[in-house]
Design a protein around this motif. Structure first.
Motif, PDB file in Angstrom:
ATOM      1  N   ARG A  20      18.219 -38.552 -34.495  1.00 39.45           N
ATOM      2  CA  ARG A  20      17.117 -39.495 -33.862  1.00 39.45           C
ATOM      3  C   ARG A  20      16.309 -40.232 -34.633  1.00 39.45           C
ATOM      4  NH1 ARG A  20      15.867 -35.375 -28.709  1.00 39.45           N
ATOM      5  NH2 ARG A  20      18.114 -35.002 -28.351  1.00 39.45           N
ATOM      6  N   ALA A  21      15.898 -39.543 -35.785  1.00 36.12           N
ATOM      7  CA  ALA A  21      15.063 -40.447 -36.813  1.00 36.12           C
ATOM      8  C   ALA A  21      16.134 -41.682 -37.102  1.00 36.12           C
ATOM      9  CB  ALA A  21      14.552 -39.624 -37.810  1.00 36.12           C
ATOM     10  N   ASN A  22      17.191 -41.252 -37.563  1.00 34.14           N
ATOM     11  CA  ASN A  22      18.159 -42.305 -38.055  1.00 34.14           C
ATOM     12  C   ASN A  22      18.548 -43.601 -37.242  1.00 34.14           C
ATOM     13  OD1 ASN A  22      18.239 -41.359 -40.794  1.00 34.14           O
ATOM     14  ND2 ASN A  22      19.967 -40.318 -40.301  1.00 34.14           N
ATOM     15  N   ALA A  23      18.312 -43.168 -35.813  1.00 37.40           N
ATOM     16  CA  ALA A  23      18.610 -44.004 -34.477  1.00 37.40           C
ATOM     17  C   ALA A  23      17.289 -44.760 -34.221  1.00 37.40           C
ATOM     18  CB  ALA A  23      18.970 -43.255 -33.437  1.00 37.40           C
ATOM     19  N   LYS A  24      16.335 -44.358 -34.992  1.00 36.61           N
ATOM     20  CA  LYS A  24      14.871 -44.938 -34.801  1.00 36.61           C
ATOM     21  C   LYS A  24      14.240 -44.599 -33.330  1.00 36.61           C
ATOM     22  CE  LYS A  24      14.822 -46.923 -39.022  1.00 36.61           C
ATOM     23  NZ  LYS A  24      14.596 -46.028 -39.935  1.00 36.61           N
ATOM     24  N   TRP A  57       5.702 -41.352 -34.789  1.00 42.80           N
ATOM     25  CA  TRP A  57       7.071 -41.801 -35.138  1.00 42.80           C
ATOM     26  C   TRP A  57       7.480 -43.448 -34.760  1.00 42.80           C
ATOM     27  CZ3 TRP A  57       8.957 -39.501 -38.986  1.00 42.80           C
ATOM     28  CH2 TRP A  57       8.804 -38.323 -39.327  1.00 42.80           C
ATOM     29  N   GLU A  58       6.914 -43.859 -33.763  1.00 46.75           N
ATOM     30  CA  GLU A  58       7.110 -44.954 -33.381  1.00 46.75           C
ATOM     31  C   GLU A  58       6.506 -46.050 -34.287  1.00 46.75           C
ATOM     32  OE1 GLU A  58       5.266 -46.367 -29.684  1.00 46.75           O
ATOM     33  OE2 GLU A  58       7.026 -45.762 -28.505  1.00 46.75           O
ATOM     34  N   PRO A  62      10.182 -47.411 -38.364  1.00 45.06           N
ATOM     35  CA  PRO A  62      10.916 -48.693 -38.608  1.00 45.06           C
ATOM     36  C   PRO A  62      10.449 -48.896 -40.449  1.00 45.06           C
ATOM     37  CG  PRO A  62       9.115 -48.961 -36.666  1.00 45.06           C
ATOM     38  CD  PRO A  62       9.476 -47.575 -37.184  1.00 45.06           C
ATOM     39  N   HIS A  63       9.751 -48.269 -40.787  1.00 47.15           N
ATOM     40  CA  HIS A  63       9.361 -48.271 -42.357  1.00 47.15           C
ATOM     41  C   HIS A  63      10.018 -47.339 -43.083  1.00 47.15           C
ATOM     42  CE1 HIS A  63       6.568 -51.169 -40.825  1.00 47.15           C
ATOM     43  NE2 HIS A  63       5.857 -50.253 -40.038  1.00 47.15           N
ATOM     44  N   MET A  64      10.729 -46.328 -42.589  1.00 48.20           N
ATOM     45  CA  MET A  64      11.375 -45.270 -43.335  1.00 48.20           C
ATOM     46  C   MET A  64      12.678 -45.313 -43.733  1.00 48.20           C
ATOM     47  SD  MET A  64       9.416 -42.129 -41.419  1.00 48.20           S
ATOM     48  CE  MET A  64       8.963 -41.070 -42.778  1.00 48.20           C
ATOM     49  N   PRO A  65      13.282 -44.918 -44.927  1.00 50.01           N
ATOM     50  CA  PRO A  65      14.814 -44.977 -45.149  1.00 50.01           C
ATOM     51  C   PRO A  65      15.441 -43.891 -44.353  1.00 50.01           C
ATOM     52  CG  PRO A  65      13.441 -43.801 -46.668  1.00 50.01           C
ATOM     53  CD  PRO A  65      12.589 -44.262 -45.883  1.00 50.01           C
TER      54      PRO A  65
END
Length: 122
Positions: A20-24, A57-58, A62-65
């Protein structure tokens, strides 16, 4: 609530978080936490509650690899509680979560320590 995959084992939570993190997907990440969960993030602070975790997380995603899956350490389970943990690939310590079995048999995070920082470096 949602048709997103739920964690049927404690270990599923880490995999679902990374996906989910990689899917933003900040909402999807927040759904991995109980309503009143506590996350020790950003470093040196606490984020309390599912809604606050979603908002954090919102803003951050957007700023994380891209996140990478990390092999978990053995899960400790006692009744409806479990401790999950992973050593970061960069060798910088550990990540740990306390998770709880829900009434439907799925698991959600209650406490999340995504990184341990020594007092000297905090």
């Amino acid at each position: 609530m949602t048709d997103r995959e739920k964690a049927t084992r404690p270990e599923d939570l880490t995999r679902l978080f990374v996906e989910r993190a990689n899917a933003k997907d900040a909402e999807g990440i927040a759904l991995l936490y109980e309503q009143d969960a506590v996350m020790a993030y950003p470093p040196g602070q606490q984020t309390v509650g599912r809604e606050a975790i979603r908002k954090l997380w919102e803003q951050a995603l957007p700023h994380m690899p891209a996140f990478e899956q990390e092999p978990p350490l053995p899960t400790l389970i006692s009744g409806d509680l479990a401790l999950t943990s992973t050593p970061p690939k960069d060798g910088s310590g550990a990540r740990a979560q306390v998770v709880r079995r829900q009434s439907d048999g799925t698991w959600l995070r209650v406490l999340d320590q995504p990184e341990f920082v020594s007092p000297e470096s905090a």
